[in-house]
Scaffold this motif. Sequence first.
Motif, PDB file in Angstrom:
ATOM      1  N   ASN A 112      40.848  85.986  50.113  1.00 55.03           N
ATOM      2  CA  ASN A 112      39.488  86.647  50.368  1.00 55.03           C
ATOM      3  C   ASN A 112      39.281  87.725  49.338  1.00 55.03           C
ATOM      4  N   SER A 115      32.785  88.965  48.602  1.00 59.73           N
ATOM      5  CA  SER A 115      31.744  88.045  48.551  1.00 59.73           C
ATOM      6  C   SER A 115      30.450  88.728  47.857  1.00 59.73           C
ATOM      7  N   SER A 296      21.948  80.492  52.474  1.00 59.37           N
ATOM      8  CA  SER A 296      23.297  80.222  51.614  1.00 59.37           C
ATOM      9  C   SER A 296      24.431  79.365  52.296  1.00 59.37           C
ATOM     10  N   ASP A 297      25.035  78.618  51.305  1.00 60.36           N
ATOM     11  CA  ASP A 297      26.241  78.161  51.685  1.00 60.36           C
ATOM     12  C   ASP A 297      27.014  78.025  50.365  1.00 60.36           C
ATOM     13  N   HIS A 298      28.198  77.126  50.416  1.00 61.51           N
ATOM     14  CA  HIS A 298      29.056  76.787  49.302  1.00 61.51           C
ATOM     15  C   HIS A 298      28.267  76.128  48.177  1.00 61.51           C
ATOM     16  N   GLU A 299      27.340  75.171  48.588  1.00 55.68           N
ATOM     17  CA  GLU A 299      26.618  74.396  47.360  1.00 55.68           C
ATOM     18  C   GLU A 299      25.497  75.411  46.807  1.00 55.68           C
ATOM     19  N   PRO A 301      24.988  79.282  46.824  1.00 52.88           N
ATOM     20  CA  PRO A 301      25.272  80.629  46.897  1.00 52.88           C
ATOM     21  C   PRO A 301      24.431  81.589  47.484  1.00 52.88           C
TER      22      PRO A 301
END
Length: 750
Positions: A112, A115, A296-299, A301
């Motif tokens: 981590n 972000s 927002s997600d991994h695909e 951002p």
Amino acid sequence: MSDLVEIDEDGIEQVSLKTYTEKAYLDYSMYVILDRALPHVGDGLKPVQRRIVYAMSELGLKATAKYKKSARTVGDVIGKFHPHGDSAAYEAMVLMAQDFSYRYPLVDGQGNWGSPDDPKSFAAMRYTESRLTPYAEVLLAELGQGTVDWVPNFDGTMDEPSVLPAQVPNVLLNGTTGIAVGMATDVPPHNLREVVSAAIRLLDAPKSTVQELCEHVQAPDFPTDAEIITPREDILAMYESGRGALRMRAVWEKEGGDIVVNALPYQVSGSRVLEQIAQQMQAKKLPMVADLRDESDHENPTRLVIVPRSNRVDVGGVMSHLFATTDLERSYRVNLNMIGIDGRPAVKSLDRILKEWLKFRTDTVRRRLEFRLEKVERRLHILEGYLVAFLNIDEVIHIIRTEDKPKPALMKRFGITDIQAEAILELKLRNLAKLEEMKIRGEQDELAEERDQLMKTLGSAARLKTLIKKELTAVAEKFGDDRRSPLATRDEAKAFSELELMSADPITVVMSDKGWIRAAKGHDIDPASLSYKSGDAYKLSVRGRSNQPTIILDSTGRAYSVPSHNLPSARGQGEPVTGRINPPSGATFEGLLMGDEEQLYLIASDAGYGFVARLGDMQSKNRSGKAVLTLPKGGAVLQPAMIRQREDAWVAAVSNEGRMLVFPLADLPQLSRGKGNKIIGIPSARVLAREEYVIGVQVVAPGESLVVYAGKRHLNLKFAELEHYQGERGRRGNKLPRGFQKVDSIAIAD
């Protein structure tokens, strides 16, 4: 300083407190400027960053190595090179690993590392692992080749590089921020291909101007897809002076009926933006927005969804407001302050930065070539000794076996140097088999050719320049990428005004005889039936909407604007309007007007003069209002008449003597201020004596009726019936029927 130091009888130095504090502060200032806060033009790194990268390379943490705990690196950095807190060193390391903070990260992190929403949310160094990125090799590849100066570390037990031999202008590529003493730095990141292209241009044409270099370097390039909306001329001025500002704006699109934000400005948190929008919604400053979502997600951002209240909402206007009031648009300070190759801090223009870096790069390459040439010549020298040994191997072995001091004997017998004799003596027996003449001569030929090439390059400025260009191009091809931050021309963001955010509710504004004002909801109230203070009574009213200003016309012909949405409620008795405006002493209020800015009114005096006025021309932010109607001697202001329809409309004017004149509205001019034209002919002497004057004016359109009031009687005249009173503008008009010789007022029938 030595002149200011006194030594007492015990041999103790005594310095005045003023002198000591001045020196101590200056020393500290120079340390912060040169050894902490500002980057070096050569490698673009601050000391802590340089030490982290160097310590990781010493630990063998190349891009191909296995990850190691970050605590291991931080321990080496603070233990060997940087005697400061571990948290400060680790935070600097984290920054170099975040691909949303660094355009070309130097540290490859596992675990981590924070972000975009919360860059400080990284895990502790005992949990994360790291190694260098392939790009870091651009800074380190030539380190062991005599390219840079080495300086003792803080305790003098080992050496560290004073600067890294960067193969590209990293100071522009990754940028940096820092606060020193009395100065700061804010260098934005740039695109590798653009910067290398500009550097090559400067190599080919050393007199290139900033404007010419900006054909290659279009603007900074941040690690985000948000738009740079700073005008081109401002960017040029920034690069010419080394100081300026940049503006970035989020990228959005309309998806169905929703607004979807796909990219945020550099270092802007999506959760913070949603929080700012939600605060405005709670404060009822965004009535046109119904909902917010973070998808927002991994695909994706960044995917913030703003849901308008209806399809009729102007989404462009909403986004313009949000750009002006939230972090969806952000300004960045630019201050190209760095330590130059002369070791001094200075704010530099783009051409000066690239020129200084190219000089640094030229010196680095020259030192690298000279270092290699020295090694080649040393090896050639040793190979000559090897060849002598090979050709006389039996005699060499005999001397080594029989002589107490074989080195001088070898030197004397074969005429070789100390270095050659030492190399022969250092040979292991197993390597004797390798001393084949063909191999030695083959290596000599190769090295001789390399030596010649090195000497040619070092002896020719053009060859050296070509080599630098080739190496720059190779790095750009390997690590270069397309621009991420597009340049766009956008209109300036504009926040909604308080009135635009207000709901347009129907209201009736009422003014009393004593000048007390209030607003009642709706249009269906009877203003005269409201309660008034003792000795006060109803005088004027007008219908409109809460987001429209109320225009008040006083007895001197001045107009004042009062916001309608915050007028006191009609449930009470209102408040004196003089608390909101500053009319002349003794002035009374004779007219109330409402509507949009294009609404037309007939403004007139009871002396029989008037004109058509646009409501927008009567608005004023000044509490003292603005002059609109110029009154003739003896004249007074009449209540303005709203013009509902301009085409085919007639003006009806009635005097107190019962005379009425009707003529086309088109005969009156539209003015922003003035006396106006004659509406109905009344002798000025009679006006001065107040014997005859105009009671009222109205604008009647086809299909409407005019009502004339006289005492308890009223006369309803349809549009066609007004033809009897029609005449040329300025005439005396015709008498009304018997019983209407003393008219009180006229009005348009509802």
